[in-house]
Design an enzyme around this catalytic site. Structure first.
Site, PDB file in Angstrom:
ATOM      1  N   ASP A 105      23.412  16.776 -28.997  1.00 42.45           N
ATOM      2  CA  ASP A 105      24.000  16.741 -30.587  1.00 42.45           C
ATOM      3  C   ASP A 105      23.917  17.874 -30.607  1.00 42.45           C
ATOM      4  O   ASP A 105      22.720  18.361 -30.679  1.00 42.45           O
ATOM      5  CB  ASP A 105      24.102  15.593 -31.132  1.00 42.45           C
ATOM      6  CG  ASP A 105      24.588  15.845 -32.744  1.00 42.45           C
ATOM      7  OD1 ASP A 105      25.885  16.082 -32.502  1.00 42.45           O
ATOM      8  OD2 ASP A 105      24.392  14.348 -33.450  1.00 42.45           O
ATOM      9  N   ASN A 148      36.198  11.987 -30.733  1.00 40.73           N
ATOM     10  CA  ASN A 148      35.481  13.492 -30.469  1.00 40.73           C
ATOM     11  C   ASN A 148      37.415  13.639 -30.812  1.00 40.73           C
ATOM     12  O   ASN A 148      38.037  14.975 -30.582  1.00 40.73           O
ATOM     13  CB  ASN A 148      35.185  14.141 -29.166  1.00 40.73           C
ATOM     14  CG  ASN A 148      33.926  14.231 -29.514  1.00 40.73           C
ATOM     15  OD1 ASN A 148      32.640  14.322 -28.854  1.00 40.73           O
ATOM     16  ND2 ASN A 148      33.459  13.366 -30.785  1.00 40.73           N
TER      17      ASN A 148
HETATM   18  C1  FPP Z   1      27.766  17.672 -29.950  1.00 37.30           C
HETATM   19  O1  FPP Z   1      27.449  19.204 -30.751  1.00 37.30           O
HETATM   20  C2  FPP Z   1      28.510  17.992 -28.729  1.00 37.30           C
HETATM   21  C3  FPP Z   1      29.877  18.115 -27.949  1.00 37.30           C
HETATM   22  C4  FPP Z   1      30.841  17.829 -28.639  1.00 37.30           C
HETATM   23  C5  FPP Z   1      29.954  17.837 -26.520  1.00 37.30           C
HETATM   24  C6  FPP Z   1      28.522  18.308 -25.378  1.00 37.30           C
HETATM   25  C7  FPP Z   1      29.385  19.368 -25.071  1.00 37.30           C
HETATM   26  C8  FPP Z   1      28.892  20.713 -24.109  1.00 37.30           C
HETATM   27  C9  FPP Z   1      27.586  20.619 -24.621  1.00 37.30           C
HETATM   28  C10 FPP Z   1      29.436  22.086 -24.195  1.00 37.30           C
HETATM   29  C11 FPP Z   1      29.117  21.609 -22.747  1.00 37.30           C
HETATM   30  C12 FPP Z   1      29.121  20.539 -21.974  1.00 37.30           C
HETATM   31  C13 FPP Z   1      30.047  20.572 -20.229  1.00 37.30           C
HETATM   32  C14 FPP Z   1      29.693  18.886 -19.850  1.00 37.30           C
HETATM   33  C15 FPP Z   1      30.287  21.294 -19.803  1.00 37.30           C
HETATM   34  P1  FPP Z   1      28.856  18.575 -31.896  1.00 37.30           P
HETATM   35  O2  FPP Z   1      29.877  19.675 -32.412  1.00 37.30           O
HETATM   36  O3  FPP Z   1      28.663  17.483 -32.324  1.00 37.30           O
HETATM   37  O4  FPP Z   1      28.048  19.338 -33.321  1.00 37.30           O
HETATM   38  P2  FPP Z   1      27.669  18.770 -34.481  1.00 37.30           P
HETATM   39  O5  FPP Z   1      27.558  17.886 -35.144  1.00 37.30           O
HETATM   40  O6  FPP Z   1      26.398  20.185 -35.175  1.00 37.30           O
HETATM   41  O7  FPP Z   1      29.177  19.966 -35.771  1.00 37.30           O
END
Ligand code: FPP
Length: 265
Positions: free
Chosen positions: A34, A82
């Site tokens: 996250d 998501n």
């Molecule tokens: C949370 O950050 C993370 C994700 C939505 C997805 C995780 C994805 C990756 C790490 C990218 C690559 C993954 C792979 C397997 C290639 P957020 O956008 O919710 O962060 P925030 O809460 O700060 O907005």
């Protein structure tokens, strides 16, 4: 006596490794990744830059976990929620990033003897993504080291719904639902994770204190480790720090602790 330092660790990782008891490593670590969006915002970059940097963190963490001999690592990549809560351009970017990651990572996964698998409602993902996922899984299926599981279009409640439906379906094929016997083992056998031990340690980055619909059944007795580090900044060193903290905890599985039950839980 401490075992020899695993090959490939950086100097800082080797120092942290030396603080660990190699006989008490977690068998299965689950990570809620996250903070990609916040990482980007702090740098005045678009959110997708955070996801791109997040893919680097996946690479570092996975390699270190494999090098130190963690048998299973499960990463929460995309929750079912998501899709609904993010703009379509971001979702499309995440899909393209996943496809690129899978293509680029297969040689690294093979070099590290890592087997790639998935949990989640895969069939709801775009067809080209499903095809790439299958390709990467097949290309690593002969590896015998760490099991890397990506949770994609995953939600724990959906997993339980699917497990109960699968239980009922299996019973209907096998003498009718009148004979259905539901116990914990039967449910666990029908979860997506039926081949995996329950995680001993769950890590959440970026400071949030929630499980966010991740492995709710399997995390019943897991140690929870929350770090303020945002996911794109997370590296093998942070993983080793989390394991260090895990080894300081006393696991009781609902029994009495060494303080004779005070604070038991
Ligand atoms: C949370 O950050 C993370 C994700 C939505 C997805 C995780 C994805 C990756 C790490 C990218 C690559 C993954 C792979 C397997 C290639 P957020 O956008 O919710 O962060 P925030 O809460 O700060 O907005």
């Amino acid at each position: 006596m401490h075992l020899k330092t695993p090959a490939g660790l950086s100097r800082k990782e080797a120092e942290l490794w030396a603080t660990l008891d190699p006989k008490r490593l977690p068998h299965h670590i689950a990570i809620i990744m996250d903070g990609n969006g916040r990482w980007a915002r702090r740098r005045h970059l678009p959110r997708i830059a955070g996801h791109r940097a997040g893919a680097q963190a996946v690479r570092s963490t996975t390699e270190t976990a494999a090098r130190i001999g963690i048998p299973s690592l499960t990463l929460y990549a995309f929750s079912t929620e998501n899709w609904l809560k993010r703009p379509p351009t971001e979702v499309n970017f995440l899909m393209a990033l996943l496809k690129r990651y899978l293509k680029q990572e297969v040689p690294t996964l093979n070099n590290n003897n890592i087997r790639l698998e998935y949990i989640g409602r895969k069939h709801e993902l775009p067809e080209d993504v499903q095809e790439r996922m299958q390709w990467a899984q097949d290309a690593t299926s002969g590896n015998t080291g760490m099991r890397l599981t990506l949770a994609l279009n995953y939600s724990a409640r959906a997993e339980l719904v699917d497990a109960f439906n699968s239980l009922v379906h299996a019973a209907a094929q096998n003498g009718g639902v009148g004979h259905l016997k539901v116990d914990e083992d039967a449910i666990a056998r029908h979860l997506y994770t039926c081949q995996l031990p329950d995680p001993d340690l769950v890590i959440r980055t970026s400071g949030e204190m929630r499980l966010s619909n991740f492995l709710l059944w399997q995390l019943a007795y897991a140690e929870i480790y929350v770090t303020p580090t945002l996911w794109p900044d997370f590296r093998g060193t942070h993983l080793l720090e989390a394991i260090h903290e895990y080894q300081k905890r006393e696991r009781r599985y609902g029994g009495l602790g060494s303080d004779n039950g005070h604070n038991a839980g």
